[in-house]
Design a protein around this motif. Structure first.
Motif, PDB file in Angstrom:
ATOM      1  N   GLU A 219       0.830  -1.197   0.000  1.00 46.52           N
ATOM      2  CA  GLU A 219       0.000   0.000   0.000  1.00 46.52           C
ATOM      3  C   GLU A 219       0.878   1.267   0.000  1.00 46.52           C
ATOM      4  OE1 GLU A 219      -3.088   2.138   3.109  1.00 46.52           O
ATOM      5  OE2 GLU A 219      -2.380   0.111   3.511  1.00 46.52           O
ATOM      6  N   THR A 220       0.507   2.234  -0.804  1.00 48.91           N
ATOM      7  CA  THR A 220       1.264   3.481  -0.840  1.00 48.91           C
ATOM      8  C   THR A 220       0.752   4.419   0.247  1.00 48.91           C
ATOM      9  OG1 THR A 220       1.484   3.220  -3.212  1.00 48.91           O
ATOM     10  CG2 THR A 220       1.982   5.392  -2.310  1.00 48.91           C
ATOM     11  N   MET A 221       1.672   4.963   1.056  1.00 50.73           N
ATOM     12  CA  MET A 221       1.269   5.874   2.134  1.00 50.73           C
ATOM     13  C   MET A 221       1.118   7.294   1.622  1.00 50.73           C
ATOM     14  SD  MET A 221       1.012   3.987   4.819  1.00 50.73           S
ATOM     15  CE  MET A 221       0.810   4.880   6.208  1.00 50.73           C
ATOM     16  N   ILE A 222       2.198   7.793   1.055  1.00 51.45           N
ATOM     17  CA  ILE A 222       2.205   9.178   0.592  1.00 51.45           C
ATOM     18  C   ILE A 222       2.774   9.233  -0.814  1.00 51.45           C
ATOM     19  CG2 ILE A 222       3.213  11.465   0.956  1.00 51.45           C
ATOM     20  CD1 ILE A 222       3.275  10.902   3.901  1.00 51.45           C
ATOM     21  N   THR A 223       2.087   9.953  -1.663  1.00 48.58           N
ATOM     22  CA  THR A 223       2.597  10.178  -3.012  1.00 48.58           C
ATOM     23  C   THR A 223       2.788  11.671  -3.216  1.00 48.58           C
ATOM     24  OG1 THR A 223       1.299   8.278  -3.751  1.00 48.58           O
ATOM     25  CG2 THR A 223       2.210   9.718  -5.456  1.00 48.58           C
ATOM     26  N   ILE A 224       3.940  12.018  -3.734  1.00 45.76           N
ATOM     27  CA  ILE A 224       4.213  13.429  -3.990  1.00 45.76           C
ATOM     28  C   ILE A 224       4.349  13.625  -5.486  1.00 45.76           C
ATOM     29  CG2 ILE A 224       5.987  15.202  -3.724  1.00 45.76           C
ATOM     30  CD1 ILE A 224       6.423  13.837  -0.920  1.00 45.76           C
ATOM     31  N   GLN A 225       3.588  14.603  -5.999  1.00 42.48           N
ATOM     32  CA  GLN A 225       3.596  14.820  -7.443  1.00 42.48           C
ATOM     33  C   GLN A 225       3.919  16.260  -7.779  1.00 42.48           C
ATOM     34  OE1 GLN A 225      -0.309  13.352  -8.353  1.00 42.48           O
ATOM     35  NE2 GLN A 225       0.434  11.276  -8.736  1.00 42.48           N
ATOM     36  N   HIS A 226       4.938  16.434  -8.572  1.00 44.91           N
ATOM     37  CA  HIS A 226       5.331  17.757  -9.097  1.00 44.91           C
ATOM     38  C   HIS A 226       5.442  18.804  -7.998  1.00 44.91           C
ATOM     39  CE1 HIS A 226       4.513  15.833 -12.867  1.00 44.91           C
ATOM     40  NE2 HIS A 226       3.240  15.654 -12.549  1.00 44.91           N
ATOM     41  N   LEU A 227       5.937  18.402  -6.861  1.00 47.67           N
ATOM     42  CA  LEU A 227       6.009  19.342  -5.742  1.00 47.67           C
ATOM     43  C   LEU A 227       7.103  20.385  -5.986  1.00 47.67           C
ATOM     44  CD1 LEU A 227       4.758  19.423  -2.708  1.00 47.67           C
ATOM     45  CD2 LEU A 227       7.090  18.842  -2.077  1.00 47.67           C
ATOM     46  N   SER A 228       6.741  21.650  -5.734  1.00 43.62           N
ATOM     47  CA  SER A 228       7.757  22.701  -5.830  1.00 43.62           C
ATOM     48  C   SER A 228       7.618  23.651  -4.661  1.00 43.62           C
ATOM     49  CB  SER A 228       7.618  23.460  -7.148  1.00 43.62           C
ATOM     50  OG  SER A 228       6.357  24.098  -7.189  1.00 43.62           O
ATOM     51  N   LYS A 229       8.718  24.263  -4.314  1.00 43.11           N
ATOM     52  CA  LYS A 229       8.716  25.231  -3.205  1.00 43.11           C
ATOM     53  C   LYS A 229       9.724  26.335  -3.512  1.00 43.11           C
ATOM     54  CE  LYS A 229       8.339  27.130   0.846  1.00 43.11           C
ATOM     55  NZ  LYS A 229       7.118  27.869   1.221  1.00 43.11           N
ATOM     56  N   SER A 230       9.243  27.577  -3.410  1.00 46.48           N
ATOM     57  CA  SER A 230      10.151  28.710  -3.590  1.00 46.48           C
ATOM     58  C   SER A 230      10.081  29.606  -2.368  1.00 46.48           C
ATOM     59  CB  SER A 230       9.739  29.538  -4.812  1.00 46.48           C
ATOM     60  OG  SER A 230       9.560  28.714  -5.926  1.00 46.48           O
ATOM     61  N   PHE A 231      11.236  30.111  -1.981  1.00 45.30           N
ATOM     62  CA  PHE A 231      11.268  31.197  -1.006  1.00 45.30           C
ATOM     63  C   PHE A 231      11.555  32.461  -1.802  1.00 45.30           C
ATOM     64  CE2 PHE A 231      12.534  27.557   1.683  1.00 45.30           C
ATOM     65  CZ  PHE A 231      11.531  27.631   2.623  1.00 45.30           C
ATOM     66  N   GLY A 232      10.536  33.269  -2.017  1.00 46.20           N
ATOM     67  CA  GLY A 232      10.701  34.424  -2.903  1.00 46.20           C
ATOM     68  C   GLY A 232      10.998  33.929  -4.305  1.00 46.20           C
ATOM     69  N   THR A 233      12.104  34.381  -4.880  1.00 50.41           N
ATOM     70  CA  THR A 233      12.430  33.944  -6.235  1.00 50.41           C
ATOM     71  C   THR A 233      13.334  32.719  -6.222  1.00 50.41           C
ATOM     72  OG1 THR A 233      14.276  35.475  -6.226  1.00 50.41           O
ATOM     73  CG2 THR A 233      12.234  36.256  -7.233  1.00 50.41           C
ATOM     74  N   HIS A 234      13.763  32.321  -5.013  1.00 49.97           N
ATOM     75  CA  HIS A 234      14.691  31.205  -4.920  1.00 49.97           C
ATOM     76  C   HIS A 234      13.924  29.883  -4.908  1.00 49.97           C
ATOM     77  CE1 HIS A 234      18.089  28.848  -3.954  1.00 49.97           C
ATOM     78  NE2 HIS A 234      17.679  28.559  -2.727  1.00 49.97           N
ATOM     79  N   GLU A 235      14.131  29.082  -5.950  1.00 50.73           N
ATOM     80  CA  GLU A 235      13.447  27.796  -6.044  1.00 50.73           C
ATOM     81  C   GLU A 235      14.218  26.736  -5.273  1.00 50.73           C
ATOM     82  OE1 GLU A 235      12.650  27.023 -10.242  1.00 50.73           O
ATOM     83  OE2 GLU A 235      10.819  26.045  -9.543  1.00 50.73           O
TER      84      GLU A 235
END
Lengths: 251, 247
Positions: free
Chosen positions: B2-18
């Motif tokens: 069984e899959t617990m967590i799936t992450i898809q195309h996750l992105s995070k930026s702090f201001g302009t910094h990816e």
């Protein structure tokens, strides 16, 4: 001789001095306690994380704006002026003849509340971010985080500043004589008005003020040490006792 | 599985910094996944995004078939399903060891005090801290604090445990005691996601290793693949650097 007069004035008027001192202490105590509660509530509200959009954001922004105005007004004007405006303002605007003592509680409380909310906010900001994160990570909401984790630590940290407010309030209630609250300054003024011994009467008042503030300061020091918690703790179970001699304790 | 967590195309930026760019991966039930990579590669941010301590800028986190980044999703309830262990322990300073393990159970999960205490004692025993229930965090060493922090997270009986560099703030001699506890947990079948600099641990304990570099998953595979036959040049570079340091 001044000194004889001091003795004489005190022996003749001590019930009035003591009653005045009692009222001063009562106003300062109630004002500080209610003020601290106001400060805590406002401090918690002002640290609610503001959502990025929606009604809640607008509402929070609005409340924060109101609270800022409150704080600015009461920190930015003298309490003596606030007393006059509130007491006589109530009479003119609403025809309410406030009980003088109640008016005193009210004025000192909201004045202290304005200072305390900044003290509480500072106290909350000084708590390590990790404490908030750990609380959020186990699923606590803002209120649960505040009441179970942050505020108990804030209370201990702001105790010195709160004690400071209490001491300031003991002294500053003297300005309430402008609305004829019969606290220590007002009582002394009445006594001096009768005997025309202003220096001697107010000398007695100053000694009483000093005794009150000094005692309060000592009590608060003691409380601070209490809140630090015990330096020692006992191990539960007995596995450690096998290889470590146990320090005698009072258990 | 069984899959617990799936992450898809996750992105995070702090201001302009990816910091994170298009992250895709999933964790299965009972799996131990180690995330390795140099400082600033985004591994801690990824872990913090998973339990929403950082709000992802884009993408989806699917837990039990639901995207938890939906506005209507109850974040606090979701978080009780994830146990988080921090680099800086973050024990509640105003509570003793026992209360640290109980307060979440009582206030968030609404368990009774008796039940909470029973579970707290059970998990404190697992981490070997059951004698210290009356100690405050200030009385404990780093290793002891971290073991209590692990017990605190376990008490919530989470589906997944997240470890954010759990040994990085510890003195070298205390790293062992914490890793030992984590190893036992892994063997007990707990689902674990571990951000770590402990290459030995990643190699021995994990089922899968994820190597992150500059905000992307550069390579992932079994410990055998990553440590012995890395396909990417930057994985080889990183391993060469860190393994040399360890000698």
């Amino acid at each position: 001789m001044s000194f004889d007069w001091i003795i004489k004035i005190f022996t003749e008027n001590w019930p009035m001095f003591i009653r005045g001192a009692g009222i001063t202490l009562l106003i300062a105590l109630i004002g500080t306690i209610i003020g601290a509660m106001i400060g805590l509530i406002i401090g918690v509200i002002r640290t609610i994380p503001i959502p990025e959009k929606g009604m809640k954001r607008a509402l929070l922004k609005f409340i924060n704006a109101i609270l800022s105005i409150y704080i600015e007004i009461f920190r930015g004007t003298p309490m003596i002026v606030q007393a006059m405006v509130i007491y006589y303002g109530m009479a003119i605007a609403f025809g309410i003849d406030m009980d003088r003592l109640l008016a005193a509680f009210f004025i000192v409380s909201i004045n202290t509340g304005a200072y305390m909310s900044e003290i509480v906010r500072g106290g909350i900001l000084s708590i390590d971010k990790g404490q908030f994160e750990a609380a959020h990570a186990i699923g606590m909401n803002h209120l649960q985080t505040m009441t179970n984790v942050v505020l108990p630590q804030v209370l201990r940290n702001i105790l010195p500043a709160t004690g400071n407010e209490f001491v300031i309030n003991i002294k500053d209630t003297s300005v309430l004589n402008v609305i004829s609250v019969s606290e220590l300054f007002f009582a002394t003024k009445s006594i001096a008005g009768n005997n025309f011994k202003y220096f001697e009467s107010f000398f007695i008042a100053s000694v009483i003020y000093l005794i009150m503030t000094f005692t309060v300061t000592r009590i608060l020091r003691y409380l601070e040490r209490k809140l630090e918690g015990p330096e020692n703790y006992n191990l539960a179970g007995n596995q450690m006792q096998v290889d470590t001699p146990k320090i005698p304790s009072n258990h | 599985m069984e899959t617990m967590i799936t992450i898809q195309h996750l992105s995070k930026s702090f201001g302009t910094h990816e910091v994170l760019k298009d992250i895709n991966f999933s964790v299965k039930k009972g799996e131990v996944v180690s995330i390795i990579g140099s400082s600033g590669s985004g591994k801690s941010t990824l872990l913090r995004c998973i339990n929403l301590l950082e709000k992802p800028t884009g993408g989806e986190i699917i837990y039990k078939g639901e995207n938890i980044l939906d506005d209507k999703h109850n974040v606090n309830q979701y978080r009780t399903k994830l146990g988080m262990v921090f680099q800086q322990f973050n024990l509640f300073n105003n509570h003793d060891v026992l209360n640290n393990c109980m307060v979440g159970q009582v206030k968030v999960l609404k368990r009774s005090k008796e039940e909470a205490q029973k579970l707290a004692m059970k998990y404190l025993k697992v981490v070997g801290m059951d004698q210290y229930i009356h100690a405050k965090p200030k009385h404990l060493s780093g290793g002891q604090k971290q073991r209590v922090a692990i017990a605190r997270a376990l008490c919530m009986e989470p589906d997944v445990m997240l470890f954010d560099e759990p040994t990085s703030a510890l003195d070298p001699e205390m790293v062992g005691e914490v890793l030992k506890v984590m190893k036992e947990l892994a063997e007990s079948g707990l689902t674990m996601l571990v951000v770590t600099h402990e290459m030995e641990f990643a190699r021995e304990v994990s089922d899968r290793v994820v190597f992150m570099d500059k905000g992307v998953i550069a390579e992932e595979g079994t410990p055998e693949q990553i440590f012995n036959h890395p396909t990417q040049e930057r994985t080889r570079e990183f391993l060469k650097r860190t393994l040399k340091q360890n000698i």
